[in-house]
Design a protein around this motif. Structure first.
Motif, PDB file in Angstrom:
ATOM      1  N   ALA A   1      45.351  65.766  40.874  1.00 25.11           N
ATOM      2  CA  ALA A   1      44.100  65.252  40.315  1.00 25.11           C
ATOM      3  C   ALA A   1      44.359  64.413  39.069  1.00 25.11           C
ATOM      4  CB  ALA A   1      43.160  66.410  39.985  1.00 25.11           C
ATOM      5  N   THR A   2      45.356  64.801  38.279  1.00 29.82           N
ATOM      6  CA  THR A   2      45.695  64.068  37.063  1.00 29.82           C
ATOM      7  C   THR A   2      46.790  63.037  37.308  1.00 29.82           C
ATOM      8  OG1 THR A   2      45.147  66.026  35.746  1.00 29.82           O
ATOM      9  CG2 THR A   2      46.456  64.306  34.663  1.00 29.82           C
ATOM     10  N   TYR A   3      47.750  63.425  38.139  1.00 26.29           N
ATOM     11  CA  TYR A   3      48.904  62.568  38.406  1.00 26.29           C
ATOM     12  C   TYR A   3      48.852  62.128  39.867  1.00 26.29           C
ATOM     13  CZ  TYR A   3      50.271  64.904  34.102  1.00 26.29           C
ATOM     14  OH  TYR A   3      50.285  65.414  32.825  1.00 26.29           O
ATOM     15  N   SER A   4      48.249  60.990  40.095  1.00 19.43           N
ATOM     16  CA  SER A   4      47.954  60.524  41.442  1.00 19.43           C
ATOM     17  C   SER A   4      49.164  59.895  42.117  1.00 19.43           C
ATOM     18  CB  SER A   4      46.809  59.500  41.391  1.00 19.43           C
ATOM     19  OG  SER A   4      46.640  58.868  42.633  1.00 19.43           O
ATOM     20  N   SER A   5      49.262  60.075  43.436  1.00 20.80           N
ATOM     21  CA  SER A   5      50.293  59.408  44.237  1.00 20.80           C
ATOM     22  C   SER A   5      49.836  58.049  44.735  1.00 20.80           C
ATOM     23  CB  SER A   5      50.665  60.289  45.429  1.00 20.80           C
ATOM     24  OG  SER A   5      51.226  61.509  45.013  1.00 20.80           O
ATOM     25  N   ASP A   6      48.568  57.722  44.553  1.00 16.93           N
ATOM     26  CA  ASP A   6      48.009  56.451  44.993  1.00 16.93           C
ATOM     27  C   ASP A   6      48.250  55.398  43.918  1.00 16.93           C
ATOM     28  OD1 ASP A   6      46.580  54.322  45.933  1.00 16.93           O
ATOM     29  OD2 ASP A   6      44.629  55.321  45.897  1.00 16.93           O
ATOM     30  N   MET A   7      49.153  54.471  44.203  1.00 18.37           N
ATOM     31  CA  MET A   7      49.530  53.454  43.215  1.00 18.37           C
ATOM     32  C   MET A   7      48.761  52.152  43.368  1.00 18.37           C
ATOM     33  SD  MET A   7      51.771  54.842  41.289  1.00 18.37           S
ATOM     34  CE  MET A   7      52.789  56.322  41.292  1.00 18.37           C
ATOM     35  N   THR A   8      47.843  52.074  44.317  1.00 20.41           N
ATOM     36  CA  THR A   8      47.193  50.785  44.581  1.00 20.41           C
ATOM     37  C   THR A   8      46.470  50.184  43.376  1.00 20.41           C
ATOM     38  OG1 THR A   8      45.327  52.005  45.561  1.00 20.41           O
ATOM     39  CG2 THR A   8      46.978  51.132  47.065  1.00 20.41           C
ATOM     40  N   PRO A   9      45.887  50.985  42.462  1.00 16.87           N
ATOM     41  CA  PRO A   9      45.227  50.349  41.323  1.00 16.87           C
ATOM     42  C   PRO A   9      46.171  49.640  40.359  1.00 16.87           C
ATOM     43  CG  PRO A   9      44.341  52.551  41.689  1.00 16.87           C
ATOM     44  CD  PRO A   9      45.580  52.437  42.520  1.00 16.87           C
ATOM     45  N   ILE A  10      47.442  49.977  40.371  1.00 16.48           N
ATOM     46  CA  ILE A  10      48.368  49.373  39.401  1.00 16.48           C
ATOM     47  C   ILE A  10      49.511  48.628  40.055  1.00 16.48           C
ATOM     48  CG2 ILE A  10      47.845  51.083  37.630  1.00 16.48           C
ATOM     49  CD1 ILE A  10      50.469  52.480  38.313  1.00 16.48           C
ATOM     50  N   ALA A  11      49.620  48.675  41.393  1.00 10.23           N
ATOM     51  CA  ALA A  11      50.733  48.030  42.076  1.00 10.23           C
ATOM     52  C   ALA A  11      50.236  46.833  42.863  1.00 10.23           C
ATOM     53  CB  ALA A  11      51.428  49.020  43.014  1.00 10.23           C
ATOM     54  N   PRO A  12      51.009  45.726  42.864  1.00  8.94           N
ATOM     55  CA  PRO A  12      50.610  44.580  43.685  1.00  8.94           C
ATOM     56  C   PRO A  12      50.648  44.962  45.162  1.00  8.94           C
ATOM     57  CG  PRO A  12      52.851  44.295  42.855  1.00  8.94           C
ATOM     58  CD  PRO A  12      52.282  45.494  42.167  1.00  8.94           C
ATOM     59  N   THR A  13      49.629  44.533  45.908  1.00  4.66           N
ATOM     60  CA  THR A  13      49.538  44.886  47.326  1.00  4.66           C
ATOM     61  C   THR A  13      49.771  43.646  48.180  1.00  4.66           C
ATOM     62  OG1 THR A  13      47.946  46.613  46.829  1.00  4.66           O
ATOM     63  CG2 THR A  13      48.081  45.893  49.109  1.00  4.66           C
ATOM     64  N   GLN A  14      50.738  43.724  49.091  1.00  2.41           N
ATOM     65  CA  GLN A  14      50.972  42.667  50.055  1.00  2.41           C
ATOM     66  C   GLN A  14      50.441  43.135  51.403  1.00  2.41           C
ATOM     67  OE1 GLN A  14      55.017  41.302  50.165  1.00  2.41           O
ATOM     68  NE2 GLN A  14      55.136  40.948  47.974  1.00  2.41           N
ATOM     69  N   GLU A  15      49.901  42.192  52.143  1.00  2.17           N
ATOM     70  CA  GLU A  15      49.251  42.542  53.405  1.00  2.17           C
ATOM     71  C   GLU A  15      50.185  43.304  54.337  1.00  2.17           C
ATOM     72  OE1 GLU A  15      46.984  40.321  57.152  1.00  2.17           O
ATOM     73  OE2 GLU A  15      47.554  39.202  55.343  1.00  2.17           O
ATOM     74  N   ASP A  16      51.450  42.849  54.436  1.00  4.07           N
ATOM     75  CA  ASP A  16      52.399  43.507  55.336  1.00  4.07           C
ATOM     76  C   ASP A  16      52.557  44.975  54.989  1.00  4.07           C
ATOM     77  OD1 ASP A  16      53.062  41.169  56.801  1.00  4.07           O
ATOM     78  OD2 ASP A  16      54.304  40.509  55.127  1.00  4.07           O
ATOM     79  N   PHE A  17      52.692  45.274  53.711  1.00  9.48           N
ATOM     80  CA  PHE A  17      52.944  46.643  53.277  1.00  9.48           C
ATOM     81  C   PHE A  17      51.675  47.490  53.330  1.00  9.48           C
ATOM     82  CE2 PHE A  17      56.186  43.973  51.441  1.00  9.48           C
ATOM     83  CZ  PHE A  17      57.345  44.678  51.735  1.00  9.48           C
ATOM     84  N   ALA A  18      50.530  46.873  53.083  1.00 10.21           N
ATOM     85  CA  ALA A  18      49.272  47.618  53.142  1.00 10.21           C
ATOM     86  C   ALA A  18      49.038  48.154  54.547  1.00 10.21           C
ATOM     87  CB  ALA A  18      48.117  46.718  52.713  1.00 10.21           C
ATOM     88  N   ALA A  19      49.300  47.326  55.561  1.00  9.57           N
ATOM     89  CA  ALA A  19      49.126  47.776  56.944  1.00  9.57           C
ATOM     90  C   ALA A  19      50.149  48.832  57.308  1.00  9.57           C
ATOM     91  CB  ALA A  19      49.241  46.584  57.895  1.00  9.57           C
ATOM     92  N   PHE A  20      51.342  48.663  56.806  1.00 13.55           N
ATOM     93  CA  PHE A  20      52.461  49.526  57.177  1.00 13.55           C
ATOM     94  C   PHE A  20      52.316  50.930  56.604  1.00 13.55           C
ATOM     95  CE2 PHE A  20      57.215  50.298  57.210  1.00 13.55           C
ATOM     96  CZ  PHE A  20      57.325  50.260  58.588  1.00 13.55           C
ATOM     97  N   THR A  21      51.566  51.066  55.532  1.00 14.16           N
ATOM     98  CA  THR A  21      51.502  52.351  54.826  1.00 14.16           C
ATOM     99  C   THR A  21      50.178  53.087  55.020  1.00 14.16           C
ATOM    100  OG1 THR A  21      50.771  51.217  52.811  1.00 14.16           O
ATOM    101  CG2 THR A  21      53.134  51.590  53.057  1.00 14.16           C
ATOM    102  N   GLN A  22      49.361  52.659  55.965  1.00  7.54           N
ATOM    103  CA  GLN A  22      48.053  53.299  56.144  1.00  7.54           C
ATOM    104  C   GLN A  22      48.164  54.795  56.418  1.00  7.54           C
ATOM    105  OE1 GLN A  22      45.193  51.483  58.793  1.00  7.54           O
ATOM    106  NE2 GLN A  22      45.764  49.426  58.129  1.00  7.54           N
ATOM    107  N   GLY A  23      49.145  55.202  57.197  1.00 11.87           N
ATOM    108  CA  GLY A  23      49.277  56.617  57.525  1.00 11.87           C
ATOM    109  C   GLY A  23      50.355  57.330  56.731  1.00 11.87           C
ATOM    110  N   ASN A  24      50.865  56.678  55.700  1.00 16.23           N
ATOM    111  CA  ASN A  24      51.912  57.288  54.877  1.00 16.23           C
ATOM    112  C   ASN A  24      51.258  58.169  53.825  1.00 16.23           C
ATOM    113  OD1 ASN A  24      53.989  57.960  53.160  1.00 16.23           O
ATOM    114  ND2 ASN A  24      54.840  55.894  53.056  1.00 16.23           N
TER     115      ASN A  24
END
Length: 387
Positions: free
Chosen positions: A39-62
């Motif tokens: 809750a405090t230390y999130s594994s979701d890095m999308t708010p601070i990490a650049p997102t590329q389309e290829d990687f966004a699709a590839f990591t949907q179920g990760n």
């Protein structure tokens, strides 16, 4: 590498690295606390990490990069297919693959144990588990080499290094995504006795995995089931060689091998750091960390915390208890840990049985992976003597 871990510990349990813009937590208690509090230390890095389309699709179920409740949903679905019984049922096949691979060097007294065994073994096991045709197994090896080679990174990468690395591996990500997606769609039409078919059938409260989400899990399994095992096997042989008498002791008491494997994992964790994003202002030690700060929980340093481990920099194949953090802690405990442990125990046991002596003749010939990506050897020539 280990000198740097020591320096991190000496800088205090929490420190800030301005060049990379990250906080580091290095003591065992602190690292465990960070990993146990999603809750405090999130594994979701999308708010601070650049997102590329290829990687966004590839990591949907990760689900490694997810927080509850999404994490719970995906892990529960995948757990229906990738059960402890499935992993344990792989033992005869792992033994057969090890035997076949070692048979390729049956007439040699010197060979590269990474090329011969540590690298191909987990790739073959994972590919077979997924129902991948044998002719396509080399593809998985090529993809893994590209994804985790770290050739584009320095040992202390900055944001520009990371961006270049992502661009370099993007074509491989696209190729792998396309291949796995086609394989999943084929299995929907033609179910078989493999993990992909089990994933397709998995259901929780009427929810099933979508095709692209399964691609993300396959990518995760490639990491958890391949890279960790490859690194663990190489690291074990290096650690055993550097402490004379270890292999002799393990031959005399082979039942100690599981404990020895855990000690290698403690001493040389394949992935020494895990990143987390701060979701709310928090105090760590004497420091105030703002929202969206990046925190690196340093498993390598925590595993050598002298307040938790006696003689922490020394290999002790009888160490018990051994509460290392190599496979993580809390809800994100490594999903592939049972498979990595099983493969390592079988492969090391076979090496002990097959050779009355196994040594690294020259460390000048040993090459290592980029420690910014993974702690492990890339090439490990050994000399062996048979009974």
């Amino acid at each position: 590498m280990t000198d740097r871990w020591q320096a991190l510990r000496e800088s205090g349990p929490v420190s800030y690295e301005e060049a990379q813009g990250v906080w580091r937590v290095v003591d065992h208690q602190g690292v465990a606390a960070v990993l146990a509090d999603p809750a405090t230390y999130s594994s979701d890095m999308t708010p601070i990490a650049p997102t590329q389309e290829d990687f966004a699709a590839f990591t949907q179920g990760n689900f490694v990069g997810m927080d509850p409740p999404e994490h719970r949903k995906f892990r529960t679905l995948v757990s229906q297919a990738f059960t402890p019984r499935v992993v344990q049922g792989l033992e005869p096949r792992i033994e057969a693959v090890c035997r076949r691979l070692l048979g390729t060097v049956a007439d040699r007294d010197r060979f590269d144990v990474v090329d011969t065994l540590a690298y191909p073994l987990p790739i073959i096991v994972i590919a077979e588990l997924l129902g991948i045709p044998a002719d396509d197994h080399p593809l998985f090896q090529e993809w893994a080499a590209t994804l985790f080679g770290g050739d584009q990174l320095s040992e202390a990468p900055d944001a520009a290094d990371l961006e270049r690395a992502l661009e370099a591996i993007a074509p491989t990500v696209r190729e792998m995504n396309s291949y796995v997606l086609d394989h999943i769609r084929h299995r929907r039409a033609h179910p078989a006795d493999d993990l992909i078919s089990e994933l397709i059938a998995a259901e929780v409260d009427g929810v099933r995995l979508e095709d692209q989400e399964m691609v993300g899990f396959v990518a995760l399994l490639l990491v958890a089931g391949h890279i960790t095992t490859t690194a663990l096997l190489g690291n074990a042989l290096v650690a055993f060689d550097q402490q004379p008498g270890t292999l002799t002791a393990l031959r005399a008491e082979p039942d100690r091998l599981p404990v020895a494997v855990e000690e290698v994992l403690r001493l040389l964790p394949p992935f020494p750091e895990l990143g987390r994003r701060i979701t709310k202002p928090v105090r760590l030690g004497s420091h105030e960390l703002p929202v969206n700060s990046l925190v690196m929980a340093h498993l390598g340093a925590a595993n050598r915390d002298p307040s938790r481990f006696t003689a922490p920099d020394t290999l002790d194949i009888r160490r018990s208890p051994n509460n290392h953090l190599t496979f993580g802690h809390g809800i994100h405990f490594c999903f592939g840990a049972p498979l990595a442990r099983l493969e390592a125990r079988i492969a090391l046991r076979m090496l002990l049985d097959d050779f009355r002596d196994l040594a690294i003749p020259s460390y000048a010939d040993v090459t290592y992976q980029n420690p910014a990506v993974i702690i492990g050897v890339r090439h490990l020539p050994v000399e062996v003597k048979r009974p």
